[in-house]
Scaffold this active site. Structure first.
Site, PDB file in Angstrom:
ATOM      1  N   LYS A   2      81.746 -30.135 -79.133  1.00 39.54           N
ATOM      2  CA  LYS A   2      81.862 -31.841 -79.221  1.00 39.54           C
ATOM      3  C   LYS A   2      82.343 -31.937 -77.650  1.00 39.54           C
ATOM      4  O   LYS A   2      83.247 -31.254 -77.330  1.00 39.54           O
ATOM      5  CB  LYS A   2      83.142 -32.129 -80.070  1.00 39.54           C
ATOM      6  CG  LYS A   2      83.417 -33.621 -80.031  1.00 39.54           C
ATOM      7  CD  LYS A   2      84.462 -33.973 -81.094  1.00 39.54           C
ATOM      8  CE  LYS A   2      84.839 -35.408 -80.974  1.00 39.54           C
ATOM      9  NZ  LYS A   2      85.868 -35.684 -81.969  1.00 39.54           N
ATOM     10  N   ASP A 105      89.021 -41.938 -91.754  1.00 36.26           N
ATOM     11  CA  ASP A 105      88.137 -42.481 -91.283  1.00 36.26           C
ATOM     12  C   ASP A 105      86.717 -41.703 -92.101  1.00 36.26           C
ATOM     13  O   ASP A 105      85.821 -41.602 -91.938  1.00 36.26           O
ATOM     14  CB  ASP A 105      87.739 -41.693 -89.871  1.00 36.26           C
ATOM     15  CG  ASP A 105      86.326 -42.151 -89.107  1.00 36.26           C
ATOM     16  OD1 ASP A 105      86.197 -43.468 -89.506  1.00 36.26           O
ATOM     17  OD2 ASP A 105      86.112 -41.714 -88.562  1.00 36.26           O
TER      18      ASP A 105
END
Length: 108
Positions: A2, A105
């Site tokens: 990432k 989330d």
């Protein structure tokens, strides 16, 4: 892996979130949470090197853009696969909650 642009981090004022994510991912030791192996930065980016998780995310399996063996298996065994996926998510969330981390989330 990432990679997050430092410009984006500054523009969105999320440096605290990025640092917190790195700290939490370093602490987590659970089979249902992706492991962070390394974190580093260069002039332009912050990079997290994480455990390889083949197959992508659950949405890619349920709603594939192209059929693959995993999505075909899911379509043929929806009930069992759904129960297994839900159990894995619950075990991951349980680990987070034992560390006083509340994940907000989650997506369907």
């Amino acid at each position: 892996m990432k990679q997050i642009s430092k410009k984006l981090i500054i523009k969105q004022n999320i440096s605290d979130l990025v640092l917190r994510e790195r700290k939490l991912m370093t602490r987590m030791k659970n089979n249902f949470i992706v492991k962070l192996f390394y974190a580093f930065q260069d002039k332009y980016n912050c990079t997290f090197v994480m455990e390889y998780a083949p197959g992508g995310d659950v949405c890619q399996m349920i709603y594939p853009k192209t059929l693959n063996s995993l999505s075909i298996f899911y379509r043929e065994n929806k009930d069992d696969c759904s129960k297994f996926i839900l159990a894995c998510v619950i075990l991951g969330l349980e680990c987070l909650h034992t560390h006083d981390i509340h994940y907000r989330d989650l997506k369907p």
